[in-house]
Design a protein around this motif. Sequence first.
Motif: not given
Length: 636
Positions: A279-304
Amino acid sequence: MRREHKMPFGATVLEGGGVRFRLWAPGVAEVSLERRTRGTGWTLHAMKSLGEHGWFGCDVAEAAAGDDYRFVLPDGLKVPDPASRHNPDDVHGPSRVVAPAAYEWHDDDWKGRPWREAVVYELHLGTFTPEGSFDAARKKLPELAALGVTAIELMPVADFPGQRGWGYDGVLQFAPEASYGKPEALKAFVDAAHGLGLMVLLDVVYNHFGPEGNYLHAYCPDFFNPAHQTPWGAAINFDGDHSRPVRDFFIHNALYWLEEFRFDGLRMDAVHAIRDDSELHIVREIAAAIRKGPGRERAVHVVLENEHNHVHLLTRDADGDPEAASAQWNDDLHHAAHVHATGEIDGYYLDYASEPRALVGRSLAGGFIYTGQPSVMRDGDPRGEPADSLPPTAFVSFLQNHDQVGNRAFGERIEALAPPHRLRALRGALLLSPHVPMLFMGEEWAATSPFLYFCDFGPELAQAVTDGRRKEFGRFAGFTSEQAQALIPDPNAESTFEASRLNWDERDQPGHRERLHEVRSLLAVRKRRVVPHLPAKPGSGRWQLAGDILFLQWEMVPSQPDGVCWLQIVINLGDTEQFGAAPTGRVFHSWGCRLAAGPSPRLPLLALSPGGGCAALLQLPAFDEDDDSISVFEAP
């Protein structure tokens, strides 16, 4: 600052001394640990079952950073740690305990850069410099910063078999390739890049493991799901029984590179090949973990990278921020531009054989070309999703990359295949467009070295790869005979690797020097005139092809709250001088363009040379009247 990403597996140096070892091995009844301190022999340690499905662990008080270790299976097979931070003796050898907090960072104030400022430079560590190392590449960073690049994208560095390879056959996802240097050298590379204002993105491969050095099948069959078959065998188990530890493995891997090595983003290779019906694709789960982790402190980007053009992985929220990925590689633009520039229609270029000039306009204006249309190369199956909801910065666009060069039999760059004037026009439009542009290493000076497919597999696999590589081109007109196929360079030969190294001396030679100046100038203009008005409004791109003249237009962010701003680019896609209506606006870049007499003095024509004529304009309510870099086309 000292940084470490905490993981539930692998080797962890404990604060009070000693090392904790953890392994998920549900396919065996017991596991032992072998450890040695340098200069001593191997010591065997028992690992306890932790009472959960397949987890084993032990704490070794006398162990320390610098120790070598490996796991011993019941049949005597000795395997490296799949979460190894360093494997100095290649993928078949023992792992080494690393104390990640030992490296002292110097980028305390680094908060990343917004995606709209990205100008990406893709490079391969092994061939970027004569030395092929993290340290040697670090010394080239000032030149890339001076060029106008803002983001370095490293091809995969996860440890792969042998001493040379593209990196897409990696098997130790947490260990930087030992032939490039120690983990500390990679951290120093990223640290130095941040000091120059450069982002660093890492290419990661979460769709398969390489064919050599992957020992997971021997003790962890649950890591793979036979219900999904891929070109590499059973798919990685993202959605079957016991998939939670597998998903956690890759989520931690993403966070590890971002937190422990301070990368500014990830480029996920071939996500269309990830088989996940969750139901939650692994790409989305990784992106969500990034937003909650290092993405809270600085600009972090995911490119596909995604052949399927799945817009749903690129959607924006109400504030315009990515809900999952920031951008996707735009193969559609590359393929259309390649067909126009070279006339080649073999292979996947067949889908772009009809009206490639119009397809160039369509892709520059709207991003993807395939947004649900049938694909000839996919037996008529539809490909893609409508992309009108995406801003142009959701597309990383390019005229060449490692795939499109290296997948050719002889690794030719596009400069060897297309007339210079066609490339110049396309390059001007790309680098000044509201897309995120990407250059492939050496492209800025028109490097003549090829980029061939190379690898360094063991003897049995090496011959199979060589034969398969040559037979793969049998469907192309020039390689139908065995004699022609035999001319294709052997991927396993060291000479193939050496031929792919950049020749930095070319940069100062006639022709190359001028190209370098051209790219540097275009990127300086982009920074000054285009970036302040990004991102362009989603769905606002327009294009028109009048003969050989391509007119492009996007609605941009205005300088004033109630104002309007339109970016316009005009290029000559033909091989002769072309005349067209002069657009309205302030000209901030032109090459090979002049105003000519039109049907009346009030309606002048724009003449574009066949040598890559290009003009870029902004329509704004007001401009700095003292800015002598701005001219005005006097059309009404």
